[in-house]
Design a protein around this motif. Structure first.
Motif, short mmCIF file in Angstrom:
data_model
loop_
_atom_site.label_atom_id
_atom_site.label_comp_id
_atom_site.label_asym_id
_atom_site.label_seq_id
_atom_site.Cartn_x
_atom_site.Cartn_y
_atom_site.Cartn_z
N ALA A 146 0.83 -1.21 0.00
CA ALA A 146 0.00 0.00 0.00
C ALA A 146 0.86 1.26 0.00
O ALA A 146 0.62 2.20 -0.77
N ALA A 149 2.83 1.66 -3.30
CA ALA A 149 1.99 2.18 -4.37
C ALA A 149 1.74 3.68 -4.19
O ALA A 149 1.80 4.45 -5.15
N ILE A 188 -6.70 4.01 -1.18
CA ILE A 188 -5.85 2.90 -1.62
C ILE A 188 -6.63 1.59 -1.50
O ILE A 188 -7.14 1.25 -0.43
N TYR A 190 -6.78 -2.73 -2.55
CA TYR A 190 -6.21 -3.95 -3.09
C TYR A 190 -7.31 -4.61 -3.91
O TYR A 190 -8.50 -4.46 -3.61
N GLU A 248 -0.38 -9.33 -8.11
CA GLU A 248 -0.83 -8.52 -6.97
C GLU A 248 -1.11 -7.10 -7.45
O GLU A 248 -0.27 -6.47 -8.08
N VAL A 250 -2.60 -3.11 -6.70
CA VAL A 250 -2.96 -2.00 -5.82
C VAL A 250 -3.50 -0.88 -6.69
O VAL A 250 -2.89 -0.53 -7.71
#
Length: 309
Positions: A146, A149, A188, A190, A248, A250
């Protein structure tokens, strides 16, 4: 009796790499080598990480482990397995066992499969229990997807909220996004690869297709992507490339800028007038900015106008 470790008996929250193994800190390696127990999400995943850094998963310390899982029975024996499985399905059982180990004088490290534990990962119950039991909790800082990003997003970082994963079902996801659409701070998220397009479409519909966003995928890994655009353009970018629907992910979304426009300040007049009853203009502007997300200087000017009306 069990023999306490030389390392202080605490709960160590240890961050591990999110991809690039070079991001493992020397302090994290040293901590994992010294602790008596390493609580992890998946012993196989963590075992590979520990092997890479030469961290032995067998401990020479004597430990009274009479209550651990059947596969790890090592009561009053040396050479016990340091790795304890700790995940959402066994946390209620493992939490009191781990706290008991620390109270007996053994040091324990908590790690997740990747990144900083507790950020969309198990661990909250254990940390809460440690505080309740008077056990010291120590952070061993490192990578976090997090924060990584946010650092490359090119969006305001003075105020942000970590939302994590949105609900998997469309109705729940849209309901949460609707509750977030007026928020002025950077958001933020995911997201899982198989839901990324659906989630982006819901964001574009609710936040607006022109809302700024930075798409971060596989950060620190070989095929890393950092793509800054608008939600509408991002949908096209991700849809056109199957590779962007893997790994993955973000998503860093700009806050609602319309909520900070000077033209909208009058909508906060009732709040500002109430603040003026107890505070100076300067203090009312500062508190109003914290509450509304509107720039302090703009609120200050509006407060002066309200005083003169």
């Amino acid at each position: 009796m069990s023999t306490p470790t030389a390392m202080p008996a605490r709960l160590y929250i240890v961050a591990t790499p999110i991809g690039n193994l070079g991001d493992m800190t020397a302090r994290a390696i040293d901590t994992l080598k010294q602790v008596a127990i390493i609580a992890c999400e998946d012993t196989r995943t963590s075992g590979k990480l520990l092997a890479h850094f030469g961290i032995d998963t067998k401990s020479e310390q004597t430990i009274n482990d009479s209550s651990n899982d059947k596969t790890d029975k090592t009561a009053d024996k040396k050479g016990h397995n340091k790795l304890w499985a700790y995940h959402e399905h066994n946390s209620a059982i493992q939490t009191p066992k781990i706290i008991e180990m620390i109270q007996q004088g053994h040091s324990v490290a908590l790690i997740s499969d990747a990144g900083t534990p507790l950020v969309s990962d198990p661990g909250y119950q254990l940390v809460q229990a440690a505080h309740s039991a008077g056990v010291t909790v120590a952070p061993i800082v490192g990578a976090s997807a997090a924060i990584a990003a946010l650092s490359v997003a090119g969006l305001p970082s003075d105020r942000f909220s970590f939302i994590g994963f949105l609900p998997a079902k469309t109705h729940g996801r849209q309901k949460q996004l609707d509750a977030l659409k007026s928020r002025t701070e950077t958001l933020i998220f995911y997201e899982a690869p198989h839901r990324i397009i659906a989630s982006l479409k819901d964001m574009a519909e609710i936040f607006g297709a022109d809302r700024e966003v930075t798409f971060c995928r596989e950060l620190t890994k070989t095929f890393e992507t950092v793509y800054k655009s608008t939600l509408g353009a991002l949908i096209d970018f991700v849809s056109a490339d199957d590779n962007q629907q893997r790994g993955e992910i973000v998503i860093v979304v700009a806050g609602n800028s319309s909520a900070t426009d000077d033209d909208d300040i009058s909508t906060h007049d009732a709040l500002l007038q109430r603040l003026l009853e107890d505070l100076s203009v300067k203090k009312a502007a500062a508190l109003g900015a914290d509450i509304t997300g509107v720039k302090k200087n703009a609120l200050y000017q509006r407060l002066l106008e309200l005083q003169n009306e």
